[in-house]
Design an enzyme around this catalytic site. Structure first.
Site, PDB file in Angstrom:
ATOM      1  N   LYS A  45       1.065  -1.199   0.127  1.00 38.09           N
ATOM      2  CA  LYS A  45      -0.156  -0.061  -0.095  1.00 38.09           C
ATOM      3  C   LYS A  45       0.753   1.332   0.025  1.00 38.09           C
ATOM      4  O   LYS A  45       0.602   2.289  -0.501  1.00 38.09           O
ATOM      5  CB  LYS A  45      -0.850   0.135   1.190  1.00 38.09           C
ATOM      6  CG  LYS A  45      -1.592   1.338   1.723  1.00 38.09           C
ATOM      7  CD  LYS A  45      -2.541   1.353   2.863  1.00 38.09           C
ATOM      8  CE  LYS A  45      -1.894   1.524   4.112  1.00 38.09           C
ATOM      9  NZ  LYS A  45      -1.381   2.809   4.521  1.00 38.09           N
ATOM     10  N   ASN A  46       1.881   1.110   0.836  1.00 42.19           N
ATOM     11  CA  ASN A  46       2.799   2.422   0.953  1.00 42.19           C
ATOM     12  C   ASN A  46       3.845   2.775  -0.149  1.00 42.19           C
ATOM     13  O   ASN A  46       4.504   3.815  -0.126  1.00 42.19           O
ATOM     14  CB  ASN A  46       3.398   2.610   2.303  1.00 42.19           C
ATOM     15  CG  ASN A  46       2.222   2.407   3.425  1.00 42.19           C
ATOM     16  OD1 ASN A  46       1.096   2.807   3.076  1.00 42.19           O
ATOM     17  ND2 ASN A  46       2.668   2.420   4.860  1.00 42.19           N
ATOM     18  N   ARG A 119      -4.077   9.997   2.915  1.00 36.78           N
ATOM     19  CA  ARG A 119      -2.903  11.092   3.098  1.00 36.78           C
ATOM     20  C   ARG A 119      -2.365  11.224   1.838  1.00 36.78           C
ATOM     21  O   ARG A 119      -1.565  12.047   1.501  1.00 36.78           O
ATOM     22  CB  ARG A 119      -2.052  10.539   4.268  1.00 36.78           C
ATOM     23  CG  ARG A 119      -2.849  10.364   5.459  1.00 36.78           C
ATOM     24  CD  ARG A 119      -1.708  10.224   6.681  1.00 36.78           C
ATOM     25  NE  ARG A 119      -0.808  11.591   6.629  1.00 36.78           N
ATOM     26  CZ  ARG A 119      -1.000  12.709   7.121  1.00 36.78           C
ATOM     27  NH1 ARG A 119      -2.252  12.868   7.561  1.00 36.78           N
ATOM     28  NH2 ARG A 119      -0.055  13.558   7.267  1.00 36.78           N
ATOM     29  N   CYS A 143      -5.265   7.076   8.983  1.00 33.34           N
ATOM     30  CA  CYS A 143      -5.492   6.868  10.560  1.00 33.34           C
ATOM     31  C   CYS A 143      -5.296   8.039  11.573  1.00 33.34           C
ATOM     32  O   CYS A 143      -4.360   8.618  11.567  1.00 33.34           O
ATOM     33  CB  CYS A 143      -4.557   5.486  10.777  1.00 33.34           C
ATOM     34  SG  CYS A 143      -5.212   3.994   9.704  1.00 33.34           S
ATOM     35  N   ASP A 332       3.943   0.190  12.367  1.00 29.32           N
ATOM     36  CA  ASP A 332       2.676  -0.560  11.901  1.00 29.32           C
ATOM     37  C   ASP A 332       2.950  -2.090  12.074  1.00 29.32           C
ATOM     38  O   ASP A 332       1.829  -2.893  11.955  1.00 29.32           O
ATOM     39  CB  ASP A 332       2.720  -0.671  10.256  1.00 29.32           C
ATOM     40  CG  ASP A 332       2.628   0.801   9.766  1.00 29.32           C
ATOM     41  OD1 ASP A 332       1.802   1.549   9.867  1.00 29.32           O
ATOM     42  OD2 ASP A 332       3.972   1.635   9.455  1.00 29.32           O
ATOM     43  N   VAL A 354       7.306   6.632  16.879  1.00 33.38           N
ATOM     44  CA  VAL A 354       7.029   7.219  15.655  1.00 33.38           C
ATOM     45  C   VAL A 354       5.996   8.186  15.729  1.00 33.38           C
ATOM     46  O   VAL A 354       5.778   9.229  15.220  1.00 33.38           O
ATOM     47  CB  VAL A 354       6.749   6.100  14.565  1.00 33.38           C
ATOM     48  CG1 VAL A 354       6.766   6.942  13.188  1.00 33.38           C
ATOM     49  CG2 VAL A 354       8.379   5.274  14.306  1.00 33.38           C
TER      50      VAL A 354
END
Ligand code: EPU
Length: 460
Positions: A45-46, A119, A143, A332, A354
């Protein structure tokens, strides 16, 4: 129209603390059954969402492979389409072609329709400035795991010569004199801000030096995408990235790096439910740090050509973990790991360094019988690997505790996944609400649970 930006809070996209988006989908989960079987993970996803944005920079069609069917991808696809990019499904599942030749300025209303959904829109700035001379930014989503400001992004864009105007309507960014290379040092190795710099610097006039850059594998994969397009980017020691701007870029053909967050999530699900899961597509290199912790916590894994198998190796053991930027333990990964640690024999500590609000999900685990105490200002334990950050929190997990069913509402993507896994590890029935959020980052989530033998019904 609602205000797009909390101007009073500076360059922040924060909404009211604790506000929750309710997306529907309620599961009744009957726990106590180990998850066993095989699941496949696709592209990260990232990375995928950023590579889709990069397609805007090319003069020819780009092809991206292994794109997962998740809602973050749907949002970025729609945003590309409102900017005139033609997106077509390829012949192979998960392949998309992006044709930017008709790119146009979008109307603010069209962009605003995606407000709060993801985002990624912030990363459209550089490509849109190069292409159209202006960019409009809607309210950002993602999120709610902390304030999630965008000051690094805006400072970087200003360093390239962009002008940032904040109005009641939102953020309008222009580049009246074009964009030029810049010397930028990030205050923290932010993933998003590093991507912002890369996507802007590749076509800025002159050379950009970025210091204190994030070096996550997904960023390295984005650099690979940009290099395929004709960008000149070199990665120097000590988190320095040099980018020599070029006048034109072409389209790319790229298979996305696998989703190591999803792989780690299923690994923890095997640990928490005492199951046995083979994650097809997972690779060792990008998961070295996770695999060390997994093993120390009592996990067993076998790296194979086409994926990694995960299960327990006897009783689970307590661990002390500090989340960090790459190559540290990813933020994550901590949520599904914490579920497994509720079953470890002893006291574990997870320091979240983080984000400032990423342990709230543990309340629901306590409701299910876990014994987790969150220290909102962190804990000064000796022998820390990661320098203490002001926003740090720590969770102390005492195990093992029997988990039982509860009625819980998913707060965010990773927290939500953890609730489902906790419910599957618990005795009795749980009701898990707001499961739709999990689709932001986990492809075919319910189908995969089903394939692994989970006992659940969709009841709403
Ligand atoms: N930060 C600032 N100012 C900025 C940008 C970041 O203060 O302008 C701070 C953040 O508040 C945070 C820290 O820097 O405390 C790190 O944030 P970063 O920018 O690295 O995170 P991000 O780019 O917003 C991405 C992933 C997250 C992942 C983090 C860390 C995407 C779309 N999101 O977020 O993924 O947790 O990097 O690796 O790539 C998820 O997948 O569930 C997820 C939240």
């Amino acid at each position: 129209m609602k205000p797009l930006l909390n101007v009073a809070a500076g360059e922040s996209t924060a909404t009211e603390a604790g506000e929750q988006e309710v997306t529907g989908e309620v599961l009744a989960i009957r726990g106590g059954r180990p998850l066993t079987g095989r699941v496949e993970v696709k592209g990260a996803k990232n990375l995928v969402t950023k590579a889709m944005v990069a397609a805007l920079l090319g003069e020819t069609v780009s092809t991206l492979r292994d794109v997962p069917d998740i809602s973050d991808v749907h949002v970025v696809r729609s945003l590309l389409e409102v900017h005139g990019v033609r997106v077509e499904d390829g012949e192979e599942e998960g392949t998309f072609h992006f044709d930017p030749s008709g790119a146009v300025s979008a109307h603010f209303e069209e962009i605003d329709a995606h407000a709060g959904a993801s985002r990624i829109p912030i990363l459209f700035c550089g490509p849109l400035l190069h292409l159209l001379g202006e960019a409009l930014i809607p309210d950002l989503g993602g999120c709610r795991i902390g304030d999630r400001p965008i000051n690094f992004h805006m400072d970087a864009l200003r360093a390239f010569g962009a002008v940032v105007d904040k109005s009641y309507e939102g953020i309008r960014i222009t580049a009246p004199n074009g964009l030029h290379g810049a010397n930028i040092e990030l205050p923290y190795p932010s993933v998003g801000a590093t991507e912002q710099v890369l996507l802007t610097a590749v076509k800025a006039k002159g050379t950009t030096e970025l210091r204190n850059a994030a070096i996550e594998p997904e960023i390295m994969d984005l650099i690979a995408v940009l290099q395929k397009m004709g960008a000149i980017i070199s990665y120097e020691p000590n988190r320095v990235i040099l980018i020599e701007g070029v006048d034109t870029l072409r389209g790319y053909d790229h298979r996305a790096i696998f989703d190591r967050n999803e792989a780690a999530s299923w690994a923890c699900a095997a640990l928490a439910t005492d199951g046995d899961i083979f994650v097809g597509g997972a690779r060792q290199q990008e998961m070295l740090t996770f695999l060390n912790v997994f093993r120390k916590a009592g996990g067993w894994f076998d790296v194979r050509e086409d994926g990694i198998q995960f299960r327990r190796d006897g009783a689970l053991k307590p661990v002390v973990v500090e989340t960090d930027v790459h190559p540290g333990f990813m933020t994550d990964w901590q949520q599904p790991l914490i579920v497994a640690l509720t079953q470890a024999e002893g006291t574990s500590i997870v320091h979240e360094t983080v984000y400032e609000n990423r342990l709230g999900f543990t309340d629901a685990l306590n409701q299910m019988g876990a014994d987790i105490v969150v220290h909102p200002r962190g804990l000064d334990t000796p022998g820390r690997r990661v320098p203490r950050r002001a926003l740090e929190q720590a969770a102390v997990i005492n195990g093992p505790t029997a988990l039982h069913g509860a009625d819980v509402v998913v707060p965010d993507l990773r927290g939500g996944y953890s609730y489902v896994i906790a419910a599957l590890a618990a005795e009795g029935e749980s009701i898990v609400r707001n499961v739709g959020i999990i689709r932001r980052g986990y492809e075919k989530f319910l189908a995969k649970l089903d394939m692994l033998g989970a006992d659940f019904d969709v009841i709403g």
